[in-house]
Design a protein around this motif. Structure first.
Motif, mmCIF file in Angstrom:
data_model
loop_
_atom_site.group_PDB
_atom_site.id
_atom_site.type_symbol
_atom_site.label_atom_id
_atom_site.label_comp_id
_atom_site.label_asym_id
_atom_site.label_seq_id
_atom_site.Cartn_x
_atom_site.Cartn_y
_atom_site.Cartn_z
ATOM 1 N N SER A 40 18.500 57.547 -61.760
ATOM 2 C CA SER A 40 19.882 57.128 -62.021
ATOM 3 C C SER A 40 20.218 55.832 -61.292
ATOM 4 C CB SER A 40 20.855 58.235 -61.597
ATOM 5 O OG SER A 40 20.718 59.364 -62.419
ATOM 6 N N HIS A 43 18.808 53.158 -63.415
ATOM 7 C CA HIS A 43 19.664 52.918 -64.584
ATOM 8 C C HIS A 43 20.883 52.081 -64.191
ATOM 9 C CE1 HIS A 43 17.439 55.296 -67.400
ATOM 10 N NE2 HIS A 43 17.613 56.430 -66.749
ATOM 11 N N ASN A 46 19.914 48.536 -63.646
ATOM 12 C CA ASN A 46 19.672 47.838 -64.915
ATOM 13 C C ASN A 46 20.914 47.716 -65.796
ATOM 14 O OD1 ASN A 46 16.985 47.037 -64.917
ATOM 15 N ND2 ASN A 46 16.250 49.074 -65.481
ATOM 16 N N SER A 48 22.273 50.139 -67.472
ATOM 17 C CA SER A 48 21.822 50.821 -68.685
ATOM 18 C C SER A 48 22.985 51.479 -69.418
ATOM 19 C CB SER A 48 20.786 51.884 -68.334
ATOM 20 O OG SER A 48 19.651 51.319 -67.725
ATOM 21 N N TYR A 51 25.751 54.258 -68.201
ATOM 22 C CA TYR A 51 26.092 54.071 -66.793
ATOM 23 C C TYR A 51 27.209 53.038 -66.626
ATOM 24 C CZ TYR A 51 22.323 57.104 -65.465
ATOM 25 O OH TYR A 51 21.535 58.216 -65.310
ATOM 26 N N GLU A 259 18.216 56.135 -72.994
ATOM 27 C CA GLU A 259 18.971 54.903 -73.173
ATOM 28 C C GLU A 259 19.187 54.561 -74.640
ATOM 29 O OE1 GLU A 259 17.584 51.591 -70.922
ATOM 30 O OE2 GLU A 259 17.241 52.762 -69.100
#
Length: 333
Positions: A40, A43, A46, A48, A51, A259
């Motif tokens: 997490s 994520h 990034n 993602s 999120y 994702e």
């Protein structure tokens, strides 16, 4: 205090000097020793899909171990000086799901390090109700693994009965997949941990010392169908391959977060009576089981963790994203 702060820029974490958090009633201050980097966190790093709720700048980190150094009410004074971990999921305790002990899907769930500042810093504060004492003899470095192991335990419990004679396929050799496989070994199942050829050296090979059979999915097919598939990879390709490896009437447990959208041909699931079981997070009772397993395997687990000083936080994130390490853990020492 020194803190690793995720900025509003994608894939950027900077070290900052921050004020030590001040406590409200019911909170304790923890001097952090170790904090793991979770999927997490990657994520959030990034930016993602899924999120978007993470408000930046923020101090990430929810796999925390350390020592309580301050409290703000007499009821918590007994914790001062104790070695503890912090439950990642901060449930309300009052909603229908909490009343039915389904804390991982609390209607008001918040995760430390994602909804508010977490443990990638020298100090972190939290409510005392989410603090759990570490058993004697369990090092703080290994205790930091209790959160991802609790997630694996929760997933295995969601799957229903698992016993000797059953074959379990775990897809995805990250730390959650590895721990799911280990928990299934503890139930005496035959366990296969599947990944790609590039995963073998830094990830799949680590499972050999734990009674887990590695399988390189892009090199060969399984010789037999399995009773249960745990999907821990987050790969759409792996989702479909998992069903191809599942016996009629078998069970598929989805643990990963994805994702991208995944398309399934539901007629195939109906004809084979494959129930789709999902598992998210963990609850307080899962940490008790996690401590027991960590104590049993603590010496071997040192070989699966890469420790990084807080000053090397960007290297730790890069190595995690590049899958150069099975589990990256930051050390505040």
């Amino acid at each position: 205090m020194l803190a690793a702060v995720k900025t509003e820029t994608i894939r950027e974490i900077i070290l900052e000097n921050r004020d030590i958090p001040s406590l409200a009633h019911g909170e304790v201050l923890i001097n952090v020793d170790y904090c793991g980097i979770c999927g997490s966190d990657l994520h959030a790093f990034n930016h993602s899909k899924g999120y978007e709720f993470v408000n930046k700048p923020i101090i990430l980190g929810h796999e925390i171990s350390g020592k309580v150094v301050e409290c703000n009410d007499p009821e918590s004074e007994y914790l001062i000086g104790k070695k503890v971990i912090v439950e990642s999921m901060h449930y309300c305790g009052h909603c229908e799901n909490c009343k039915n002990s389904r804390y991982s899907i609390c209607e008001s769930n918040k995760c430390i390090g994602l909804h508010f500042d977490g443990g990638m810093a020298e100090f972190v504060k939290t409510k005392s109700k989410y603090v759990r004492e570490i058993p004697d003899g369990l090092p703080l470095s290994i205790a930091a693994l209790s959160e991802p192991l609790s997630i694996a335990i929760h997933a295995v419990n969601r799957a229903g009965e698992i016993n000797q004679g059953q074959t379990v396929l775990v897809q995805g050799p990250g730390i959650i997949g590895f721990f799911v496989a280990l928990v299934c070994v503890e139930k005496n199942a035959k366990v296969i941990l599947s990944g790609l050829e590039r995963d073998y050296e830094n990830r799949l090979s680590k499972c050999l010392d734990f009674g887990i059979t590695p399988h390189i999915a892009d090199k060969s097919s399984l010789s037999e169908k399995v009773d249960i598939v745990f999907e821990c990879s987050g790969s759409n390709v792996a989702v479909k391959n998992g069903f191809n490896n599942l016996k009629k009437g078998g069970r598929a447990v989805f643990v990963a977060l994805y994702e991208q959208d995944t398309n399934l041909f539901l007629t195939q699931l109906v004809r084979n009576e494959w129930p789709i079981i999902t598992s998210y997070g963990c609850g307080p009772v899962d940490y008790v089981s996690a401590f027991n397993i960590l104590q049993k395997y603590q010496n071997k687990l040192n070989n699966v963790v890469g420790f990084y000083p807080l000053s090397k936080v960007n290297q730790a994130f890069d190595n995690s994203l590049n899958q150069d390490v099975l589990k990256a853990v930051l050390s505040m020492e």
